[in-house]
Design a protein around this motif. Structure first.
Motif, PDB file in Angstrom:
ATOM      1  N   ASP A 168      22.790  38.248  41.286  1.00  0.00           N
ATOM      2  CA  ASP A 168      23.772  37.863  42.295  1.00  0.00           C
ATOM      3  C   ASP A 168      25.142  37.703  41.644  1.00  0.00           C
ATOM      4  O   ASP A 168      25.249  37.490  40.444  1.00  0.00           O
ATOM      5  CB  ASP A 168      23.391  36.524  42.921  1.00  0.00           C
ATOM      6  CG  ASP A 168      22.181  36.668  43.836  1.00  0.00           C
ATOM      7  OD1 ASP A 168      21.769  37.830  44.041  1.00  0.00           O
ATOM      8  OD2 ASP A 168      21.678  35.652  44.316  1.00  0.00           O
ATOM      9  N   ILE A 201      28.174  32.578  47.337  1.00  0.00           N
ATOM     10  CA  ILE A 201      27.637  33.921  47.096  1.00  0.00           C
ATOM     11  C   ILE A 201      28.643  35.003  47.496  1.00  0.00           C
ATOM     12  O   ILE A 201      29.164  34.995  48.614  1.00  0.00           O
ATOM     13  CB  ILE A 201      26.322  34.116  47.874  1.00  0.00           C
ATOM     14  CG1 ILE A 201      25.239  33.253  47.236  1.00  0.00           C
ATOM     15  CG2 ILE A 201      25.904  35.575  47.859  1.00  0.00           C
ATOM     16  CD1 ILE A 201      23.947  33.303  47.961  1.00  0.00           C
ATOM     17  N   THR A 249      24.609  39.616  46.958  1.00  0.00           N
ATOM     18  CA  THR A 249      23.217  39.263  46.711  1.00  0.00           C
ATOM     19  C   THR A 249      22.338  40.414  47.168  1.00  0.00           C
ATOM     20  O   THR A 249      22.836  41.427  47.659  1.00  0.00           O
ATOM     21  CB  THR A 249      22.856  37.966  47.447  1.00  0.00           C
ATOM     22  OG1 THR A 249      21.547  37.583  47.062  1.00  0.00           O
ATOM     23  CG2 THR A 249      22.916  38.148  48.953  1.00  0.00           C
TER      24      THR A 249
END
Lengths: 388, 591
Positions: free
Chosen positions: B92, B100, B103
């Motif tokens: 990731d 994030i 991902t």
């Protein structure tokens, strides 16, 4: 000179033009050109509907246009092929001067149609691409200069022809049109080679072309992207080349059948630069092989006839014309099979495009006029050799 | 070389005696010579023409052979490739606070194996209901082709599509698990992420490989199976990036600009907290690169690291900095700014009328071309060049983006007197906004170079010193004055003490010369100016607005308000507290 040889047929000045033409012209070349033109019409039937649909025109609009241009082109070819080499030379040199002036004025009066290169001259009802017409005229002019340079006490013809060629290439490069530039340079190189250039100079010239390409790669983003696309091993299936390659694979030996092709719906240039992909997909490798063979016939017939030619002008001008014609065909097909980097160039006699077709008619007409069989003093030569 | 004369004396004399015109002898000789030359020429040309013929024939044969090979090569994938050994794992990518950026998501590929296939035509018919963009006819042909054993149908299907395919009940249709790369933030930081595509594909896994941006440069690290569980942390701050992109988009719309870029960088570590280029794209669905047209118009083009621009007056800072550093002037030295300077056929003059003598500080505040060119004359071309070299403005600037690798600043290698003067006020040297940001960081952070990076690097070593602390302080004072009393007056944000320099450069016309009405507007600077934490460079391409009675294209009217808006929103998010004006002025030594 009046050499009377027993048994030889005296040249009849009064022979009708048509019969003399039919007797002396290269009928193999004419047949090949007519066959290519017919194939072009066949393919136009295939590639016209998608383009017309996109531009909201009747489906066979582009086919009809193509038909008109083909008729004009064949007419020009036949008309020019009946002229004598002197007439061809005279008009080609005049044509070159006019064409050169037009190229010179193109940055001011030309249009680029939003394609990023100022190549076209818009006349309102239609547009022409002057560089297409300059090509054959330049070949003849350069041939004339080179031949004059070989004459006793002749002018410095090599330098002059080189100057003329480089000036033209310069004008093409600022358009920018690297394809046509390369073609013109190649044509001149072939003439120079045949005119008796030393091998060292030819090698140096080839090195210069490679070096020039390298510089263009580093300086011009437009050029660099195409080379990069060629060198990268992986082929993006969504690119023009990707579609073209898969079209050739789909076609196989026998093709998918008339009208079954898909590639013409996906490629914006299916009717010009990638027409060979349409041919391969619908009619298979057999038709493509026939097309290649026809080009080879035109090229080889002309060169064979030129080996017998004693007049240096005819030999050189003919070499230039046939070299440009063959190189153009090779580049177009070489791109489609990824032997060469992507370069927009039409396929002679087959691609649509008015300027290209008419200029091709002019070019072949000149080539035919120059390669007509003429007395070459062969008998006197024979007699001389025997006498020795 | 012995030359055979065209008029052999003996024959001429004979002819004269016999009363024949000797000219005819010359003419005949000439004719014979020509005749011989022609024969010789034909013989010489013969093998060359044959050589050409062979070469052309070889060319046609090669094309024919390649065409035949292509036509004979099969289109179908004959065997399902299980894909053992293919690792679909990919680490990731997170921002500096663990949010994030990229991902993986488990998804399925759809393929068909003919040995299990019962009714290919029906399967094709049903599949077209689920995937309307498939062609039923060609699909049905593929699925019923007896020679084929395997075929791919889709490389990625959604869970709903997978379920619907399952419900067809055709045993020949199979779903293979595979990972797909997902950018949950869509267009945010698109140019940094780049995008991915599938490399080797098997029915049980598919290799994800980066095609651009970070994903490409750090492909090895990200696809390293041992490090797949260790996410990669970037210096980027996602909320800040979001605000920056939003403000930039608003600005572009308001000023009707073609595009723009923003760089927001830590002034001491070189960490890029935000970097944006507009127009942008969605890395989840990366568009194909354009083969025609100007690549700079493509949304894939990252203006911040790929765009080379003559940035204009923002470059004046470097001339002033060097003059101060060399001790040639102090901020209060009076300069002769009487224009125009004539140099050969060039004229250097100012945009608006200015006093004929100004202090160095005022030269920067009022952005005087003449004053800056005079400073450059005092410095001299070789020194100027080596100074700009030391700031990294003449070289490639390495950063973790593949797009930057071929971008080298452009300038005249001869570095003549005239280019020295024009470069001093920002013409004749094209650099990227990122180059400018790195150099500005060194100007304001106390005088040491930073190495821009997208990766987290809180403890970056102190870089090479290019100017003294003292000069840096003087520059901060001047750059602050540009905002308080100069061209960037719209840039004032209360409590955050923005300082910087504006630049409005005429765009070069590809046909030669410069456009009169197209500009690239730039505002480069830092905040807060008493102890700069962040350096910014914002550019806008062809901005224009009708304000105060005329069309405005200068940076002061276009980019500067955008930057003010950006700083106003971003500074609190970056944890900066508003400061008291009196304290800051005292620290800077102003007033």
């Amino acid at each position: 000179m009046t050499e009377m040889v027993h048994g030889s047929i005296p040249a009849q000045q009064g022979e009708p033009v048509l019969s003399r033409w039919w007797r002396t012209v290269d009928r193999w070349t004419i047949s090949s050109v007519l066959l290519l033109v017919a194939i072009g019409l066949l393919l136009a039937l295939a590639s016209s509907p998608p383009l017309a649909t996109r531009n909201h025109l009747p489906p066979f609009h582009y086919f009809e246009r193509h038909l008109i241009f083909v008729a004009m082109s064949v007419g020009i070819m036949l008309f020019v092929s009946m002229r004598s080499p002197e007439t061809v030379r005279r008009w080609a040199v005049l044509g070159f001067i006019i064409g050169f002036a037009t190229l010179l004025a193109l940055p001011v009066i030309g249009t680029d149609f939003g394609k990023g290169a100022t190549r076209w001259l818009s006349l309102g009802f239609t547009s022409i691409q002057p560089s297409e017409f300059v090509k054959p005229c330049l070949a003849v002019t350069a041939g004339w200069l080179l031949a004059a340079g070989q004459d006793l006490n002749g002018p410095p013809g090599r330098l002059m022809s080189l100057g003329v060629t480089v000036a033209t290439v310069g004008l093409l490069v600022i358009q920018p049109d690297f394809g046509q530039s390369a073609l013109v340079l190649f044509g001149w190189g072939a003439m120079y080679f045949v005119s008796g250039a030393s091998i060292v100079i030819i090698t140096g010239l080839a090195a210069t072309v490679v070096g020039g390409g390298f510089i263009a790669y580093n300086v011009s983003e437009h050029f660099a992207r195409r080379i990069d696309a060629f060198l990268s091993a992986e082929l993006d299936a969504r690119s023009q080349l990707g579609y073209a390659t898969s079209a050739i694979q789909e076609g196989g030996l026998w093709g998918m059948g008339v009208g079954e092709g898909q590639v013409k719906w996906q490629l914006p240039d299916a009717h010009t630069d990638f027409v060979i992909a349409v041919a391969a997909e619908e009619y298979g490798f057999l038709l493509v092989a026939l097309i290649i063979a026809l080009y080879a016939v035109i090229c080889l017939r002309a060169l064979m006839r030129l080996t017998r030619e004693r007049d240096p002008f005819v030999r050189l001008a003919g070499t230039g014309l046939v070299a440009m014609l063959s190189a153009q065909a090779m580049i177009n097909m070489g791109v489609a099979v990824r032997l060469l980097p992507a370069k927009g160039m039409t396929l002679p006699f087959i691609s649509q495009g008015g300027s290209s077709l008419l200029a091709m008619g002019l070019m072949t007409g000149m080539l035919l006029a120059l390669t007509r069989s003429r007395p070459q003093g062969e008998i006197s030569e024979l007699l001389q050799n025997r006498g020795r | 070389m012995i030359r055979t004369p065209l008029r052999p004396l003996a024959r001429i004399l004979d002819a004269r005696e016999q009363g024949v015109n000797p000219q005819s002898i010359e003419r005949e000789n000439l004719r014979l010579r020509r005749e011989q030359a022609r024969d010789a020429g034909r013989r010489r040309a013969e093998w060359r023409l044959l050589f050409l013929a062979v070469a052309f024939f070889a060319g046609y044969a090669a094309i024919g052979a390649k065409m035949g090979m292509l036509a004979a090569s099969p289109v179908v994938e004959s065997e399902p490739y299980a894909g053992e050994g293919i690792s679909g794992a990919r680490a990731d990518v997170l921002d500096r606070n663990g949010r994030i950026l990229a991902t993986n998501l488990v998804t399925h590929s759809l393929y068909a194996e003919m040995r299990y296939m019962i009714d290919g035509a029906r399967a094709a018919h049903e599949l077209v209901q689920i995937f309307p963009d498939l062609e039923e006819e060609s699909l049905s042909q593929r699925l019923t082709d007896p020679r084929r054993r395997f075929t791919w149908i889709r490389s990625r299907v959604s869970p709903e599509q997978a379920q619907a395919t399952h419900d067809i009940g055709e045993p020949g249709l199979l779903l293979g698990p595979r990972d797909m790369r997902l950018y949950p933030n869509g267009e945010l930081a698109a140019h940094l992420m780049g995008g991915t595509s599938y490399g080797e594909q098997g029915v049980t896994a598919a290799e994800i490989q980066g095609v651009a941006g970070l994903e490409y440069t750090l492909n090895e690290r990200l696809s390293d199976a041992d490090l797949a569980d260790v996410p990669l942390s970037l210096a980027l701050d996602l909320p800040v990036q979001a605000v920056v992109e939003e403000v930039l988009a608003d600005g572009l719309q308001m000023y009707n600009a073609n595009g723009g870029s923003v760089i927001l960088m830590d002034a001491h570590t070189g960490e890029l907290v935000a970097m944006a280029s507009a127009p942008t794209f969605d890395p989840n669905n990366r568009p194909a690169p354009a083969l025609t047209g100007d690549p700079a118009d493509s949304p894939l083009f990252n203006r911040a690291v790929q765009g080379l621009y003559e940035l204009g007056s923002v470059m004046k800072v470097f001339a002033v900095a060097q003059a101060l550093e060399l001790g040639l002037v102090t901020p209060d030295t009076m300069m002769d700014t009487q224009g125009p300077i004539r140099f050969g056929r060039f004229r250097i003059s100012d945009m608006h009328s200015m006093p004929s003598r100004m202090s160095v500080t005022d030269v920067l505040i009022e952005s005087s071309n003449v004053g800056t060119a005079r400073l450059a004359q005092m410095i001299g071309a070789p020194q100027q060049r080596s100074f700009l070299q030391s700031l990294g403005l003449l070289d490639y600037l390495p950063i973790e983006l593949p797009e930057s690798t071929r971008v080298r600043p452009q300038y005249d290698e001869r570095w003549s007197e005239i280019s020295m003067m024009t470069i001093s006020y920002g013409h004749g040297l094209s650099i990227t906004p990122l180059h400018l940001a790195a150099a500005y960081a060194a100007m304001v952070n106390g005088g040491t170079m930073v190495q821009p990076t997208l990766l987290r690097r809180p403890d970056a070593p102190v870089g090479r010193r290019v100017i003294s602390e003292q000069t840096s302080l003087q520059l901060r004072r001047m750059l602050r004055s540009v905002v308080t009393e100069g061209t960037a007056s719209f840039g004032e944000v209360e409590g955050y003490f923005v300082g910087g320099k504006t630049g409005t450069a005429d765009k070069p016309n590809p046909q030669g010369g410069y456009y009169e009405d197209r500009t690239v507007a730039t505002f480069a600077g830092a905040f807060p100016m008493n102890d700069p934490r962040y350096v910014f460079v914002v550019t806008m391409d062809e901005p224009t607005i009708f304000a105060a009675g005329e069309n405005r294209r200068t940076a002061g009217w276009t980019v500067v308000p955008v930057v003010a808006q950006m700083v106003r929103r971003v500074a609190p998010m970056l944890g900066l507290r508003p400061q008291d004006a009196a304290d800051v002025d005292a620290e800077l030594g102003l007033r």
